[in-house]
Design a protein around this motif. Structure first.
Motif, short mmCIF file in Angstrom:
data_model
loop_
_atom_site.label_atom_id
_atom_site.label_comp_id
_atom_site.label_asym_id
_atom_site.label_seq_id
_atom_site.Cartn_x
_atom_site.Cartn_y
_atom_site.Cartn_z
N PRO A 12 0.85 -1.21 0.07
CA PRO A 12 0.00 0.06 0.01
C PRO A 12 0.69 1.30 -0.02
O PRO A 12 0.22 2.39 0.16
N TYR A 13 2.03 1.08 -0.19
CA TYR A 13 3.11 2.18 -0.11
C TYR A 13 2.79 3.41 -1.26
O TYR A 13 2.73 4.69 -0.91
N THR A 14 2.45 2.91 -2.35
CA THR A 14 2.18 3.85 -3.30
C THR A 14 0.88 4.70 -3.12
O THR A 14 0.99 5.91 -3.35
N PHE A 15 -0.12 4.07 -2.63
CA PHE A 15 -1.46 4.70 -2.26
C PHE A 15 -0.92 5.66 -1.08
O PHE A 15 -1.50 6.85 -1.10
N VAL A 16 -0.67 5.26 -0.11
CA VAL A 16 -0.46 5.90 1.16
C VAL A 16 0.49 7.38 1.10
O VAL A 16 -0.12 8.39 1.33
N SER A 17 1.55 7.23 0.08
CA SER A 17 2.41 8.30 -0.05
C SER A 17 1.52 9.27 -1.09
O SER A 17 1.80 10.49 -0.69
N LYS A 18 1.06 8.69 -2.02
CA LYS A 18 0.40 9.77 -2.80
C LYS A 18 -0.75 10.45 -2.24
O LYS A 18 -0.78 11.70 -2.51
N GLU A 19 -1.47 9.65 -1.59
CA GLU A 19 -2.81 10.48 -1.12
C GLU A 19 -2.29 11.18 0.15
O GLU A 19 -3.02 12.24 0.21
N GLY A 20 -1.52 10.57 0.90
CA GLY A 20 -1.05 11.44 2.11
C GLY A 20 -0.24 12.56 1.73
O GLY A 20 -0.77 13.71 2.37
N PHE A 21 0.49 12.71 0.73
CA PHE A 21 1.04 13.85 0.16
C PHE A 21 -0.14 15.04 -0.25
O PHE A 21 -0.03 16.26 0.17
N ARG A 22 -0.90 14.62 -0.97
CA ARG A 22 -2.11 15.50 -1.61
C ARG A 22 -2.86 16.08 -0.35
O ARG A 22 -3.11 17.02 -0.32
N GLU A 23 -3.54 15.05 0.50
CA GLU A 23 -4.35 15.43 1.58
C GLU A 23 -3.54 16.56 2.82
O GLU A 23 -4.19 17.42 3.27
N LEU A 24 -2.42 16.41 2.95
CA LEU A 24 -1.45 16.97 3.98
C LEU A 24 -1.34 18.56 3.28
O LEU A 24 -1.44 19.64 3.93
N LEU A 25 -1.28 18.70 1.92
CA LEU A 25 -1.20 20.04 1.29
C LEU A 25 -2.57 20.60 1.35
O LEU A 25 -2.65 21.96 1.08
N LEU A 26 -3.58 20.05 1.63
CA LEU A 26 -4.99 20.60 1.44
C LEU A 26 -5.29 21.25 2.70
O LEU A 26 -6.42 21.83 3.05
N VAL A 27 -4.55 21.20 3.97
CA VAL A 27 -4.92 21.58 5.20
C VAL A 27 -4.94 22.99 5.28
O VAL A 27 -4.01 23.71 4.65
N LYS A 28 -5.38 23.59 6.32
CA LYS A 28 -5.25 25.23 6.58
C LYS A 28 -3.95 25.35 7.05
O LYS A 28 -3.39 24.59 7.79
N GLY A 29 -3.51 26.19 6.67
CA GLY A 29 -1.98 26.74 6.79
C GLY A 29 -1.05 25.97 6.27
O GLY A 29 0.24 26.32 6.67
N ALA A 30 -1.30 25.31 5.20
CA ALA A 30 -0.38 24.46 4.50
C ALA A 30 0.89 25.29 3.85
O ALA A 30 1.93 24.98 3.75
N PRO A 31 0.40 26.37 3.17
CA PRO A 31 1.68 27.31 2.40
C PRO A 31 2.50 27.89 3.39
O PRO A 31 3.67 27.36 3.02
N GLU A 32 2.32 28.23 4.75
CA GLU A 32 3.33 28.71 5.45
C GLU A 32 4.18 27.53 6.21
O GLU A 32 5.47 27.57 6.41
N LYS A 33 3.61 26.22 6.12
CA LYS A 33 4.43 25.03 6.66
C LYS A 33 5.18 24.38 5.62
O LYS A 33 6.30 23.93 5.95
N THR A 34 4.78 24.59 4.48
CA THR A 34 5.44 23.85 3.12
C THR A 34 6.63 24.91 2.65
O THR A 34 7.63 24.14 2.43
#
Length: 248
Positions: free
Chosen positions: A130-152
């Motif tokens: 499941p590494y392919t799905f977890v990494s791809k989806e996890g990266f996408r969802e983490l960038l969508l959270v509030k305050g993502a630009p300041e943290k990224t």
């Protein structure tokens, strides 16, 4: 004359009997030698040495002499797989009847981006479920959270080399995940990516020669220009002169 004939006949019969006895004795000796040889073979095949060869001891695996250097050796788990197996990624995969999804242990906006976002980006190079799905989806969802630009944005110097590794990967699916992640990143950080863009465009230029990637790469470049502004266009044109701006 008759006595001589009788005596000669007796001698012939005696010789025949002797020859027959000799053949019988020779046959018996051959059978005996065969039996002895078979017995020796049987005992040697069941000897401790032969059993040892058929069933090597566990300690033999640690002996370099027993390892075939040309045989396929088990691969050590990747860094991402090792972290995931130890629970270092705070989410789990939920298998749905139609599509999979991630269930986070706590709201993603409360999670530290350093080093989680970088770890997920490293996982984009995985080729197994499941590494392919977890990494791809996890990266996408983490960038969508509030305050993502300041943290990224502060992580870009460490993120870009990781994304570049995915973009130069020989596996087509890994490249596609890296390309999608790059576009997702540009949406969040905007022009901040321009300072690092030149390091990523070389691999995109090479893949443009492949017809199946020409359309997705062109679309990705247009989105990089859209979110990076006029500064991104200058950088893109310097690396990929054939690129046509979305403003044309």
């Amino acid at each position: 004359m008759q006595k001589s004939d009788c005596h000669g006949g007796v001698q012939l019969r005696n010789r025949g009997t002797v020859n027959s006895d000799q053949r019988t004795s020779s046959s018996a000796q051959i059978k005996q030698r065969t039996t002895v040889q078979q017995s020796k073979y049987s005992s040697s095949s069941c000897s401790p040495e032969s059993v040892k060869k058929l069933h090597p001891r566990p300690s033999d695996k640690l002996n370099p002499k027993t390892i075939n250097p040309f045989g396929e050796q088990p691969r050590a788990p990747s860094a991402f797989a090792a972290i995931y197996s130890k629970g270092g990624i705070p989410c789990r995969l939920v298998h749905g009847s139609v599509k999979h999804r991630l269930q986070w242990e706590c709201p993603p906006e409360n999670l530290p981006f350093d080093p989680l976002l970088i770890t997920l980006a490293e996982g984009l190079r995985e080729t197994k479920h499941p590494y392919t799905f977890v990494s791809k989806e996890g990266f996408r969802e983490l960038l969508l959270v509030k305050g993502a630009p300041e943290k990224t944005v502060p992580l870009l110097p460490r993120l870009v080399p990781v994304l570049k590794a995915a973009l130069v990967h020989s596996d087509d699916e890994v490249f596609e995940r890296g390309l999608n992640a790059l576009v997702q990143l540009s949406v969040i950080v905007g022009p901040s990516l321009n300072d690092h863009l030149k390091h990523l465009l070389t691999s995109l230029s090479k893949r443009l020669m492949d017809k199946k990637f020409k359309e997705p790469i062109t679309s990705a470049l247009q989105k990089l220009e859209q979110h990076g502004g006029s500064g991104s266009l200058i950088i893109i044109k310097s690396k990929i002169p054939t690129y046509c701006s979305i403003c044309c």
